[in-house]
Write a protein that holds these residues in place. Structure first.
Motif, PDB file in Angstrom:
ATOM      1  N   PHE A 169       0.827  -1.207   0.000  1.00 55.40           N
ATOM      2  CA  PHE A 169       0.000   0.000   0.000  1.00 55.40           C
ATOM      3  C   PHE A 169       0.865   1.263   0.000  1.00 55.40           C
ATOM      4  O   PHE A 169       2.017   1.243   0.438  1.00 55.40           O
ATOM      5  CB  PHE A 169      -0.900   0.021   1.233  1.00 55.40           C
ATOM      6  CG  PHE A 169      -1.854  -1.140   1.300  1.00 55.40           C
ATOM      7  CD1 PHE A 169      -3.151  -1.025   0.809  1.00 55.40           C
ATOM      8  CD2 PHE A 169      -1.471  -2.350   1.864  1.00 55.40           C
ATOM      9  CE1 PHE A 169      -4.034  -2.085   0.884  1.00 55.40           C
ATOM     10  CE2 PHE A 169      -2.348  -3.420   1.935  1.00 55.40           C
ATOM     11  CZ  PHE A 169      -3.629  -3.290   1.442  1.00 55.40           C
ATOM     12  N   GLN A 170       0.243   2.356  -0.421  1.00 59.06           N
ATOM     13  CA  GLN A 170       0.932   3.639  -0.420  1.00 59.06           C
ATOM     14  C   GLN A 170       1.375   4.023   0.990  1.00 59.06           C
ATOM     15  O   GLN A 170       2.485   4.504   1.190  1.00 59.06           O
ATOM     16  CB  GLN A 170      -0.016   4.704  -0.983  1.00 59.06           C
ATOM     17  CG  GLN A 170       0.599   6.079  -1.024  1.00 59.06           C
ATOM     18  CD  GLN A 170      -0.339   7.093  -1.664  1.00 59.06           C
ATOM     19  OE1 GLN A 170      -1.437   6.759  -2.114  1.00 59.06           O
ATOM     20  NE2 GLN A 170       0.085   8.333  -1.715  1.00 59.06           N
ATOM     21  N   HIS A 171       0.494   3.793   1.961  1.00 57.95           N
ATOM     22  CA  HIS A 171       0.808   4.201   3.340  1.00 57.95           C
ATOM     23  C   HIS A 171       1.290   3.029   4.187  1.00 57.95           C
ATOM     24  O   HIS A 171       1.075   3.006   5.392  1.00 57.95           O
ATOM     25  CB  HIS A 171      -0.389   4.904   3.963  1.00 57.95           C
ATOM     26  CG  HIS A 171      -0.726   6.184   3.262  1.00 57.95           C
ATOM     27  ND1 HIS A 171       0.063   7.302   3.370  1.00 57.95           N
ATOM     28  CD2 HIS A 171      -1.723   6.504   2.398  1.00 57.95           C
ATOM     29  CE1 HIS A 171      -0.453   8.275   2.617  1.00 57.95           C
ATOM     30  NE2 HIS A 171      -1.527   7.806   2.013  1.00 57.95           N
ATOM     31  N   PHE A 172       1.884   2.045   3.566  1.00 59.37           N
ATOM     32  CA  PHE A 172       2.543   0.896   4.215  1.00 59.37           C
ATOM     33  C   PHE A 172       1.563  -0.003   4.968  1.00 59.37           C
ATOM     34  O   PHE A 172       1.588  -1.217   4.812  1.00 59.37           O
ATOM     35  CB  PHE A 172       3.671   1.320   5.170  1.00 59.37           C
ATOM     36  CG  PHE A 172       4.359   2.615   4.812  1.00 59.37           C
ATOM     37  CD1 PHE A 172       4.896   2.786   3.536  1.00 59.37           C
ATOM     38  CD2 PHE A 172       4.450   3.664   5.708  1.00 59.37           C
ATOM     39  CE1 PHE A 172       5.525   3.977   3.185  1.00 59.37           C
ATOM     40  CE2 PHE A 172       5.073   4.851   5.350  1.00 59.37           C
ATOM     41  CZ  PHE A 172       5.603   4.998   4.091  1.00 59.37           C
ATOM     42  N   ILE A 181       9.654  -3.401   4.641  1.00 60.09           N
ATOM     43  CA  ILE A 181       9.046  -4.407   5.515  1.00 60.09           C
ATOM     44  C   ILE A 181       7.679  -4.834   4.963  1.00 60.09           C
ATOM     45  O   ILE A 181       7.328  -6.009   4.964  1.00 60.09           O
ATOM     46  CB  ILE A 181       8.854  -3.859   6.952  1.00 60.09           C
ATOM     47  CG1 ILE A 181      10.178  -3.419   7.566  1.00 60.09           C
ATOM     48  CG2 ILE A 181       8.146  -4.884   7.827  1.00 60.09           C
ATOM     49  CD1 ILE A 181      11.117  -4.520   7.910  1.00 60.09           C
ATOM     50  N   ALA A 182       6.913  -3.848   4.473  1.00 60.69           N
ATOM     51  CA  ALA A 182       5.588  -4.168   3.940  1.00 60.69           C
ATOM     52  C   ALA A 182       5.709  -5.128   2.760  1.00 60.69           C
ATOM     53  O   ALA A 182       4.891  -6.050   2.601  1.00 60.69           O
ATOM     54  CB  ALA A 182       4.867  -2.890   3.523  1.00 60.69           C
ATOM     55  N   ILE A 183       6.731  -4.937   1.935  1.00 60.97           N
ATOM     56  CA  ILE A 183       6.950  -5.850   0.809  1.00 60.97           C
ATOM     57  C   ILE A 183       7.294  -7.239   1.336  1.00 60.97           C
ATOM     58  O   ILE A 183       6.738  -8.249   0.882  1.00 60.97           O
ATOM     59  CB  ILE A 183       8.074  -5.301  -0.113  1.00 60.97           C
ATOM     60  CG1 ILE A 183       7.616  -3.993  -0.776  1.00 60.97           C
ATOM     61  CG2 ILE A 183       8.447  -6.338  -1.170  1.00 60.97           C
ATOM     62  CD1 ILE A 183       8.706  -3.272  -1.562  1.00 60.97           C
ATOM     63  N   VAL A 184       8.174  -7.282   2.334  1.00 63.01           N
ATOM     64  CA  VAL A 184       8.560  -8.565   2.925  1.00 63.01           C
ATOM     65  C   VAL A 184       7.339  -9.270   3.531  1.00 63.01           C
ATOM     66  O   VAL A 184       7.156 -10.472   3.376  1.00 63.01           O
ATOM     67  CB  VAL A 184       9.653  -8.353   4.003  1.00 63.01           C
ATOM     68  CG1 VAL A 184       9.793  -9.576   4.887  1.00 63.01           C
ATOM     69  CG2 VAL A 184      10.980  -8.012   3.347  1.00 63.01           C
ATOM     70  N   ARG A 185       6.497  -8.476   4.189  1.00 59.11           N
ATOM     71  CA  ARG A 185       5.302  -9.066   4.815  1.00 59.11           C
ATOM     72  C   ARG A 185       4.417  -9.740   3.768  1.00 59.11           C
ATOM     73  O   ARG A 185       3.889 -10.830   3.990  1.00 59.11           O
ATOM     74  CB  ARG A 185       4.510  -7.963   5.534  1.00 59.11           C
ATOM     75  CG  ARG A 185       3.265  -8.468   6.224  1.00 59.11           C
ATOM     76  CD  ARG A 185       2.548  -7.372   6.966  1.00 59.11           C
ATOM     77  NE  ARG A 185       1.980  -6.365   6.074  1.00 59.11           N
ATOM     78  CZ  ARG A 185       1.260  -5.321   6.490  1.00 59.11           C
ATOM     79  NH1 ARG A 185       1.051  -5.142   7.772  1.00 59.11           N
ATOM     80  NH2 ARG A 185       0.774  -4.459   5.628  1.00 59.11           N
ATOM     81  N   ALA A 186       4.266  -9.078   2.621  1.00 59.23           N
ATOM     82  CA  ALA A 186       3.464  -9.675   1.553  1.00 59.23           C
ATOM     83  C   ALA A 186       4.161 -10.913   0.989  1.00 59.23           C
ATOM     84  O   ALA A 186       3.524 -11.932   0.718  1.00 59.23           O
ATOM     85  CB  ALA A 186       3.213  -8.646   0.457  1.00 59.23           C
TER      86      ALA A 186
END
Lengths: 240, 240
Positions: free
Chosen positions: B83-86, B145-150
């Motif tokens: 997402f844009q806002h993580f 981190i958000a990318i890693v979470r996905a």
């Protein structure tokens, strides 16, 4: 004036010390606190349940057929909050005590039911506001990872909402603590009931009632102080 | 892989997507560009049903996900979203952010998820942040981190909704670098972005959207060298 002051000593003595009456106040205060804590636990459990049902109903995906069981539950919840918030608490207590549980001798249980169910309706609105205060992006992130609605609520939304509603929940606790005095009408031996009994026995109303007013006040001041302390600590963790 | 047929979406009277049909093939890196309000984010959010289409069908690997009977949670487990806002979960450590979904959806055990989290964090150079909270990280770190979470859900396709738009300019590079790596490894990606350099370098196909339509599409070099539609030419002249 001088005579009044001169009499005060014996009056206080009669109201608090004679026959170890102070123990009755203490027992009453303990019952009041116990009643507040247990009722609030019931109220919070009920409130969270109602809030989750109502939010789940409102957040159903548009354009899809609405879930019928959820619709029925939602209507029940709405009736519950409307009735409880729309009738005086004293009347509710009288109904629980003299209509629904007229033959029950477990007054404490009746008190918990009356206060817990009353508190639940108010807590539900507090919790609902808290759930809606959490950024919708949090729900979207949870759902986009494949988590279901309940898991998203349980692990992501509710923990964050909890922090936002703690102050209001603290206020509810204080309100409930004071409202417990109303259950003396059904004969529950809490603080106000004890004071009324002692006042009746000694034919002197001033010392017991002023006395318990001070006791309530001291506890409320203590609770308010604790609440402020808790809030400051929560704010600190925001600035981590 | 993702097949979109006659997708229409309106918010009230406002038509945002107007009869879009498109196919996304395995391994493709589709970059969607266009002015704000063109519907590109809504299009992306329809792909994993964060927005419910008003009309049309979307299929993922042959399953019609717009069918109300489809278990969308299962589908979303194969589609990562950034997402844009993580939208990191502020109430959990980074490790918990990453491992929550794989463990709760029973994709892997907590130990396996922890190992995977460590490996993925190492890859984006943030392994020493595993026990930090999101509030302690910079924007660029949060988005990595958000990318890693996905990625921890081992998705088959990754959707990026303006992943660098909320970042300080100097942090854009580190996020694009991670996305580039991901593209090189063969991940299927759909990216809504304003980063024309990224579109040109990493994209295998560029879609230009305006007014709820895909006005023009091409492979990036030809797209940027020879835009055909007047609206595309106008847009590119302003942003390049």
């Amino acid at each position: 004036m001088f005579e009044w002051l001169n009499n005060l000593g014996p009056r206080l003595d009669a109201a608090f010390l004679e026959g170890d009456r102070w123990q009755l106040y203490l027992q009453g205060l303990l019952t009041t606190i116990e009643l507040t804590v247990v009722s609030l636990i019931v109220g919070v459990a009920l409130g969270v349940l109602v809030a989750v049902i109502r939010t789940a109903h409102d957040q159903q995906r548009p354009g899809r057929r609405k879930s019928i069981p959820l619709g029925i539950l939602n209507i029940i919840c709405k009736i519950y909050t409307t009735v409880i918030r729309g009738t005086p608490m004293l009347v509710q207590i009288l109904i629980w005590g003299f209509v629904v549980f007229a033959s029950s001798r477990n007054k404490f249980m009746v008190g918990v039911v009356a206060l817990g169910i009353n508190s639940g309706a108010y807590v539900a609105e507090i919790v609902r506001g808290g759930l809606m205060s959490v950024d919708v992006g949090q729900t979207e992130a949870g759902r986009s990872l494949g988590l279901g609605y309940l898991d998203t609520m349980r692990f992501i939304v509710i923990p964050q909402a909890f922090k936002n509603i703690l102050p209001s929940l603290g206020n509810e606790f204080i309100t409930l603590f004071k409202d417990t005095s109303l259950v003396n009408t059904i004969g529950l031996t809490e603080l106000t009931y004890r004071a009324a009994r002692i006042a009746g026995n000694t034919f002197d109303y001033m010392p017991p009632y002023i006395g318990i007013a001070i006791m309530y006040l001291v506890v409320v001041i203590l609770l308010t102080w604790l609440q402020g302390k808790l809030e400051r600590r929560l704010r600190q963790s925001d600035r981590r | 892989m993702i097949d979109v047929k006659h997708l229409t979406k309106s918010f009230g009277d406002h038509l945002v997507l107007d009869d879009i049909s498109e196919h996304i093939y395995p391994g493709e890196k589709v970059v969607i560009i266009g002015p704000s309000g063109s519907g590109k984010s809504t299009f992306l959010r329809c792909l994993n049903l964060l927005e419910t289409p008003t009309a049309g069908t979307i299929s993922f690997e042959g399953t019609n996900i717009t069918d109300p009977k489809t278990d969308i949670d299962k589908i979303r487990q194969h589609m990562g979203m950034v997402f844009q806002h993580f939208n990191l979960f502020p109430n959990m450590t980074i490790r918990k952010n990453i491992t929550l979904a794989p463990v709760r959806t029973k994709l892997m055990s907590q130990a396996e998820a922890d190992d995977l989290a460590t490996a993925l964090l190492k890859r984006v150079g943030l392994d020493e942040k595993a026990d930090s909270y999101p509030a302690q990280l910079s924007g660029g770190q949060k988005q990595r981190i958000a990318i890693v979470r996905a990625l921890a859900m081992k998705p088959k396709v990754m959707l990026f909704d303006e992943p660098t738009s909320a970042l300080d300019p100097e942090m854009v590079g580190e996020v694009l670098e991670v996305m580039k790596q991901l593209a090189d490894e063969g991940m299927t990606m759909v990216v809504v972005t304003h980063e024309m350099g990224f579109a040109r370098e990493v994209g295998s196909r560029v879609l230009f959207m305006d007014g709820g339509h895909i006005l023009e599409q091409n492979e990036p070099h030809a797209f940027f060298a020879n835009p055909k539609e007047p609206r595309t030419i106008e847009f590119l002249s302003k942003v390049l």
